[in-house]
Motif scaffolding. Structure first.
Motif, PDB file in Angstrom:
ATOM      1  N   THR A 479      44.491  53.742  29.343  1.00 14.21           N
ATOM      2  CA  THR A 479      43.533  53.146  30.284  1.00 14.21           C
ATOM      3  C   THR A 479      43.066  51.797  29.762  1.00 14.21           C
ATOM      4  OG1 THR A 479      42.760  55.339  30.944  1.00 14.21           O
ATOM      5  CG2 THR A 479      41.356  53.461  31.509  1.00 14.21           C
ATOM      6  N   LEU A 480      43.130  50.799  30.642  1.00 13.26           N
ATOM      7  CA  LEU A 480      42.562  49.482  30.378  1.00 13.26           C
ATOM      8  C   LEU A 480      41.324  49.346  31.255  1.00 13.26           C
ATOM      9  CD1 LEU A 480      42.831  46.609  29.094  1.00 13.26           C
ATOM     10  CD2 LEU A 480      44.103  45.964  31.164  1.00 13.26           C
ATOM     11  N   THR A 492      37.015  33.159  37.644  1.00 12.53           N
ATOM     12  CA  THR A 492      35.790  32.811  38.378  1.00 12.53           C
ATOM     13  C   THR A 492      35.282  33.965  39.229  1.00 12.53           C
ATOM     14  OG1 THR A 492      37.065  31.942  40.249  1.00 12.53           O
ATOM     15  CG2 THR A 492      36.539  30.409  38.458  1.00 12.53           C
ATOM     16  N   VAL A 493      36.061  35.050  39.323  1.00  5.76           N
ATOM     17  CA  VAL A 493      35.662  36.196  40.132  1.00  5.76           C
ATOM     18  C   VAL A 493      34.778  37.114  39.290  1.00  5.76           C
ATOM     19  CG1 VAL A 493      36.480  38.185  41.433  1.00  5.76           C
ATOM     20  CG2 VAL A 493      37.784  36.045  41.474  1.00  5.76           C
ATOM     21  N   PRO A 494      33.572  37.474  39.758  1.00  4.28           N
ATOM     22  CA  PRO A 494      32.672  38.349  38.983  1.00  4.28           C
ATOM     23  C   PRO A 494      33.086  39.809  39.108  1.00  4.28           C
ATOM     24  CG  PRO A 494      31.628  37.761  41.037  1.00  4.28           C
ATOM     25  CD  PRO A 494      32.944  37.018  41.006  1.00  4.28           C
ATOM     26  N   ALA A 495      34.275  40.139  38.580  1.00  2.00           N
ATOM     27  CA  ALA A 495      34.796  41.490  38.728  1.00  2.00           C
ATOM     28  C   ALA A 495      35.398  41.967  37.413  1.00  2.00           C
ATOM     29  CB  ALA A 495      35.846  41.539  39.841  1.00  2.00           C
ATOM     30  N   ASN A 496      35.337  43.281  37.182  1.00  2.69           N
ATOM     31  CA  ASN A 496      36.002  43.942  36.066  1.00  2.69           C
ATOM     32  C   ASN A 496      37.180  44.736  36.610  1.00  2.69           C
ATOM     33  OD1 ASN A 496      34.088  43.006  34.196  1.00  2.69           O
ATOM     34  ND2 ASN A 496      32.734  44.738  34.618  1.00  2.69           N
ATOM     35  N   PHE A 497      38.349  44.533  36.027  1.00  2.00           N
ATOM     36  CA  PHE A 497      39.565  45.181  36.497  1.00  2.00           C
ATOM     37  C   PHE A 497      39.908  46.362  35.591  1.00  2.00           C
ATOM     38  CE2 PHE A 497      39.644  40.912  38.077  1.00  2.00           C
ATOM     39  CZ  PHE A 497      40.152  41.016  39.359  1.00  2.00           C
ATOM     40  N   MET A 498      40.599  47.361  36.157  1.00  4.73           N
ATOM     41  CA  MET A 498      41.015  48.520  35.377  1.00  4.73           C
ATOM     42  C   MET A 498      42.420  48.941  35.801  1.00  4.73           C
ATOM     43  SD  MET A 498      41.173  51.558  37.310  1.00  4.73           S
ATOM     44  CE  MET A 498      40.817  52.761  36.057  1.00  4.73           C
ATOM     45  N   LEU A 517      49.481  72.853  37.752  1.00  7.04           N
ATOM     46  CA  LEU A 517      49.922  71.685  38.502  1.00  7.04           C
ATOM     47  C   LEU A 517      50.128  70.536  37.529  1.00  7.04           C
ATOM     48  CD1 LEU A 517      50.443  70.153  41.128  1.00  7.04           C
ATOM     49  CD2 LEU A 517      47.985  69.705  41.250  1.00  7.04           C
ATOM     50  N   GLU A 518      51.322  69.939  37.532  1.00  6.96           N
ATOM     51  CA  GLU A 518      51.644  68.885  36.575  1.00  6.96           C
ATOM     52  C   GLU A 518      52.345  67.743  37.301  1.00  6.96           C
ATOM     53  OE1 GLU A 518      54.243  68.227  32.440  1.00  6.96           O
ATOM     54  OE2 GLU A 518      53.858  70.234  33.233  1.00  6.96           O
ATOM     55  N   THR A 519      51.822  66.520  37.144  1.00  7.36           N
ATOM     56  CA  THR A 519      52.451  65.346  37.748  1.00  7.36           C
ATOM     57  C   THR A 519      51.873  64.087  37.120  1.00  7.36           C
ATOM     58  OG1 THR A 519      53.041  64.292  39.842  1.00  7.36           O
ATOM     59  CG2 THR A 519      50.786  65.072  39.623  1.00  7.36           C
ATOM     60  N   GLU A 520      52.497  62.943  37.478  1.00  5.12           N
ATOM     61  CA  GLU A 520      52.043  61.658  36.955  1.00  5.12           C
ATOM     62  C   GLU A 520      50.988  61.066  37.890  1.00  5.12           C
ATOM     63  OE1 GLU A 520      55.248  62.271  37.680  1.00  5.12           O
ATOM     64  OE2 GLU A 520      56.033  62.705  35.672  1.00  5.12           O
ATOM     65  N   ARG A 521      50.202  60.122  37.332  1.00  6.69           N
ATOM     66  CA  ARG A 521      49.190  59.433  38.125  1.00  6.69           C
ATOM     67  C   ARG A 521      49.017  58.023  37.590  1.00  6.69           C
ATOM     68  NH1 ARG A 521      42.703  60.000  37.937  1.00  6.69           N
ATOM     69  NH2 ARG A 521      43.202  58.914  35.996  1.00  6.69           N
ATOM     70  N   ALA A 522      48.868  57.063  38.525  1.00 12.31           N
ATOM     71  CA  ALA A 522      48.572  55.674  38.156  1.00 12.31           C
ATOM     72  C   ALA A 522      47.404  55.207  39.019  1.00 12.31           C
ATOM     73  CB  ALA A 522      49.791  54.774  38.364  1.00 12.31           C
ATOM     74  N   VAL A 523      46.457  54.507  38.390  1.00 11.72           N
ATOM     75  CA  VAL A 523      45.267  54.029  39.083  1.00 11.72           C
ATOM     76  C   VAL A 523      45.089  52.553  38.758  1.00 11.72           C
ATOM     77  CG1 VAL A 523      42.805  54.354  39.491  1.00 11.72           C
ATOM     78  CG2 VAL A 523      44.210  56.305  38.807  1.00 11.72           C
ATOM     79  N   ALA A 524      44.812  51.753  39.774  1.00 11.05           N
ATOM     80  CA  ALA A 524      44.490  50.339  39.594  1.00 11.05           C
ATOM     81  C   ALA A 524      43.314  50.011  40.492  1.00 11.05           C
ATOM     82  CB  ALA A 524      45.689  49.452  39.937  1.00 11.05           C
ATOM     83  N   GLY A 525      42.419  49.167  39.989  1.00  4.59           N
ATOM     84  CA  GLY A 525      41.278  48.814  40.811  1.00  4.59           C
ATOM     85  C   GLY A 525      40.382  47.801  40.144  1.00  4.59           C
ATOM     86  N   PHE A 547      37.068  48.853  44.422  1.00  6.22           N
ATOM     87  CA  PHE A 547      38.249  49.373  45.090  1.00  6.22           C
ATOM     88  C   PHE A 547      39.150  50.002  44.034  1.00  6.22           C
ATOM     89  CE2 PHE A 547      42.722  48.898  46.200  1.00  6.22           C
ATOM     90  CZ  PHE A 547      42.763  49.546  47.430  1.00  6.22           C
ATOM     91  N   GLN A 548      39.691  51.192  44.349  1.00  7.84           N
ATOM     92  CA  GLN A 548      40.629  51.868  43.460  1.00  7.84           C
ATOM     93  C   GLN A 548      41.767  52.446  44.279  1.00  7.84           C
ATOM     94  OE1 GLN A 548      38.247  54.700  41.250  1.00  7.84           O
ATOM     95  NE2 GLN A 548      38.145  53.349  39.477  1.00  7.84           N
ATOM     96  N   GLN A 549      42.985  52.251  43.773  1.00  9.75           N
ATOM     97  CA  GLN A 549      44.207  52.759  44.424  1.00  9.75           C
ATOM     98  C   GLN A 549      44.852  53.778  43.480  1.00  9.75           C
ATOM     99  OE1 GLN A 549      46.000  51.929  47.604  1.00  9.75           O
ATOM    100  NE2 GLN A 549      46.733  53.913  46.892  1.00  9.75           N
TER     101      GLN A 549
END
Length: 793
Positions: A479-480, A492-498, A517-525, A547-549
């Motif tokens: 996780t970043l 210049t955007v007042p946002a933190n990305f993950m 239940l076993e599977t992969e997961r990716a999250v960006a937001g 926002f999170q995808q």
């Protein structure tokens, strides 16, 4: 070289090294401008110097060497320098004889009508002599002070040690008088022929006369051959009496409790502190109870160079079938090299106060090592409980290893083993056994945090039952978080990305199969921090959102959009209106329970008029745009309208009312009233009531009052009444007779609706200067009972 003595008068201020005082007297005189009568004039080069000594800079100031008012230099001198002010006297060699003297040496200030002594040996102050240090003032017929060792002896002394000096363990000053007292920097204060009390009258109502006393600030006061005298009559003489200043007192403090309770019948309870060794204080407890018998116990502490701990035992051996036995042993051993070994044991059998008919054991052994950024810990624990044919057993063992690499990188590994078994004599038991491991590595920088996590749960041994939610395993997860761009347009955007990627397993989530239940997961937001826009001087707009995808390996996907916007309109410094708009909506789907997100879409409004200290009004209401229902019930879009009105017509009276109204039904749901009165001699009256309009009755009426009666009497009460059940759920009444430094207290308690009936009446003669555990206004487990008055505004 011999220096002849010469009489002189006037005021002289000397700042000197303790090892060179007589020589500085001569040196400073030679530095003065103009003639100074009566001071010896001896060339500086002829003065002998002591080995390792040096002369204080500046010497005697000419304006202070002449007769006139004394001028003291500001601030406190260093510990190896002294500041002396005196009216007249003479010096011969190391001998000094002066009158009207004040000496300041480090934290010590000494005064006296006369000072005689040898500077290299001992100074003797007489004639109204006082010694001041750490905010305390000690008076005596004579004070002997040794400058080199900072030791002092006060003869025929009187003093009052403040609660601050005793680190807040007393509520009033401790008055001490007696033959002599001795002290030295960073060492205990010792005395002989001492009387101590917290009573400030010339003829104290009570005092303790001791042959010897030892005071360790913040730790304890030890009195040997101590006689307790009450109203001129000797009550008891003890070989040793210890007043601990670093631990919680027994509930009865140092005076017995007399009373009667439902469980114990008539009782007398007392506790006595003692000193087993210099660093091993203890306390002996003796309870005489009509229904339970004789209860005895000890609490023994020790605080040695390498070990510290506590042993507590309590038993009612005469209780027959209701025998009570409890014990606790805690020990902490410093093995050196940053290694600590701890041992904790608790045992309880048939406690009529908490677990009747039950026997429980708790044991734990722990080891910790912390050296140069590397931490290691290992713990083993066992718990067992047996009661009326049912028993439980649990065993745990855990190991943790941590590493710190520089300031920004750390790594930790944990392994936890657990076994839980339960069963009864009439049916089959159950067992669960598991091993959990976890690896976590972190990097923290100014513009991001990076984390790697891997964990797994390994079933071992027998498994007779499974939990509905078996937990989440990661194989691994990277996780970043809180990433902020430092260059380019995005900076210049007042946002933190993950960004987060990983493989996960969630137990028992496949319906009807019990499969994992076993599977992969990716999250960006990203998350937008609160952005403030000042629309006018009195209007602010604050915007936050995110926002999170989510993407899953088995084809599921979802995204979540969030918003939180607040519009604030201020009328003045404390009044205004807040409009808060919140929105969160997930779209799509997720196979995991831990990823399920709630949805809401609402607008809340708050208004407050708070500037007038006599009239204040606040109100809050909300509206749910989502029109969501619950459990098949129709939607209730409006949130409850709450209005709080506070009236304070005079300084000693306050009335507060809270009204709750349901806009969906158009009905009042509740009304709460709070009346608070304050008056002369600490009079307090609080009355809280809650009216239920739907049932047309008062659901609760609670009151607290503290009323002075006559000159030295007070009546204190705390009552809770349940209007729905038409019964008092708590009744507490206390009558207090003020005896200046003592108080006689009669307490009645009735809390009948817990797991056991708590009803008793108790009498105690209490020393007001000693903090004691108060049974008034507490429940069966010591929890506070109140009227829900809260804090005023």
């Amino acid at each position: 070289m011999k220096i002849d003595s010469r009489q002189f008068s006037g005021t002289s201020l000397l700042r000197f090294h303790l090892f060179a005082i007589p020589f500085l007297l001569v040196q400073n005189a030679s530095m003065c401008q103009g003639p100074i009568p009566s001071l010896p004039r001896i060339p500086l080069q002829s003065l002998p110097q002591k080995e390792g000594g040096q002369l204080a800079p500046g010497g005697v100031r000419p304006d202070l060497a002449q007769p006139g008012p004394t001028r003291s230099a500001p601030g406190q001198p260093p510990s190896d320098l002294a500041e002396i002010t005196y009216e007249e006297g003479y010096v011969q060699g190391s001998e000094i004889h002066v009158r009207g003297v004040k000496v300041v040496i480090g934290e010590y200030t000494l005064n006296g009508a006369r000072l005689d002594g040898n500077i290299d040996k001992e100074l003797v102050f007489t004639g109204g002599a006082t010694l001041e240090f750490r905010g305390q003032t000690i008076q005596g017929d004579a004070i002997r002070f040794t400058p080199k060792t900072k030791s002092f002896k006060v003869e025929n002394l009187s003093t009052a040690l403040t609660p601050d000096f005793l680190q807040g363990k007393l509520l009033s000053p401790l008055f001490i008088k007696g033959e002599s007292i001795y002290g030295q920097r960073k060492k205990p204060i010792l005395g002989t022929g001492i009387e101590i009390t917290t009573c400030d009258l010339p003829n104290a109502h009570y005092y303790v006369r001791a042959h010897q006393i030892e005071v360790l600030p913040g730790k304890r006061i030890t009195l040997r051959r101590a006689a307790f005298v009450l109203w001129g009559h000797k009550i008891i003489t003890l070989p040793t009496l210890v007043i601990p200043l670093d631990q919680r007192l027994h509930r009865s403090g140092y005076t017995p409790e007399f009373g009667r309770s439902v469980d114990e019948g008539f009782f007398v309870k007392s506790a006595l502190s003692y000193l087993l060794a210099d660093r091993a204080p203890g306390q002996f407890r003796l309870d005489l109870m009509e229904k339970k018998g004789i209860g005895t116990g000890i609490v023994q502490d020790w605080n040695l160079a390498k070990a510290a701990g506590l042993l507590a035992l309590y038993a009612i051996p005469t209780g027959g079938t209701s025998k009570n036995l409890s014990g606790r042993l805690n020990n902490r051993i410093n093995l050196g090299g940053g290694e600590i070994l701890t041992l904790d044991n608790d045992f309880q059998q048939n406690s009529y106060l908490s677990l009747p008919g039950t026997t429980s054991f708790n044991n734990r052994l722990g080891f910790n090592r912390n050296v140069l950024g590397t931490t290691t810990s290992f713990n083993v624990a066992r718990q067992s409980t047996d009661s009326e044919g049912f028993s439980t057993r649990s065993y745990t063992a855990n190991m943790a290893q941590g590493f710190q690499f520089g300031r920004s990188v750390s790594a930790n590994f944990n392994a936890d083993y657990s076994q839980y078994t339960s069963g009864s004599s009439t049916g089959p038991g159950s067992t669960n056994e598991q091993l959990s491991t976890r690896l976590q590595a972190d990097q923290q920088t100014s513009n991001y945090s990076l984390q790697l996590v891997a964990n797994t749960n390994i079933p071992v041994g027998k498994q007779t039952q499974q939990s509905f939610f078996g937990g989440v395993e990661k194989f691994p997860e990277l996780t970043l978080n809180n990433y902020r761009f430092t260059r380019g347009l995005l900076s210049t955007v007042p946002a933190n990305f993950m960004l987060s990627v990983g493989r996960y397993t969630e137990g028992n989530t496949v319906a009807g199969t019990g499969a994992m239940l076993e599977t992969e997961r990716a999250v960006a937001g990203f998350d937008v921090a609160g952005i403030r826009y000042a629309l006018t001087k009195s209007t602010d707009l604050n915007v936050a959102g995110g926002f999170q995808q989510y993407f899953y390996g088995d084809g599921f996907a979802q995204y979540i959009l969030r918003n939180n916007t607040t519009l604030t309109q201020r009328f003045n410094k404390t009044s205004g209106v807040n409009l808060n708009y919140t929105y969160q909506r997930p779209e799509g789907g997720t196979p995991f329970r831990f990823d399920q997100q709630g949805q809401f879409h609402a607008l809340n409004a708050d208004i407050g008029f708070l500037n007038d200290r006599k009239v204040q009004l606040t109100a809050r209401v909300g509206y749910d745009f989502g029109q969501t229902g619950f459990a098949g019930l129709p939607a209730q879009p409006w949130q409850t309208l709450s209005a709080n009105l506070m009236l304070k017509p005079v300084s000693w009276a306050r009335v507060q009312n809270l009204f709750s109204f349901d806009p969906n039904t158009g009905k009042m749901t509740s009304a709460t009233g709070d009346i608070r009165l304050r008056g002369h001699k600490d009079l307090q009256i609080d009355l809280v009531s809650r009216f239920d309009p739907t049932r047309h009755k008062f659901g609760n009426i609670n009151t607290y009052f503290d009323v002075p009666v006559a000159k030295d009497w007070r009546v204190i009460g705390l009552f809770q009444y349940n209007g729905y059940l038409n019964r008092f759920e708590s009744r507490n009444l206390q009558i207090v007779k003020d005896l200046h430094c003592l108080e006689a207290v009669l307490t009645y308690t009735d809390n009948p609706f817990g797991f056991r009936t708590d009803r008793q009446i108790m009498f105690q003669l209490r020393i007001k200067g000693l903090p004691t555990y108060q049974r008034f206004g507490t429940g069966q487990f010591g929890q506070a009972i109140d009227t829900s008055v809260g804090q005023g505004f």
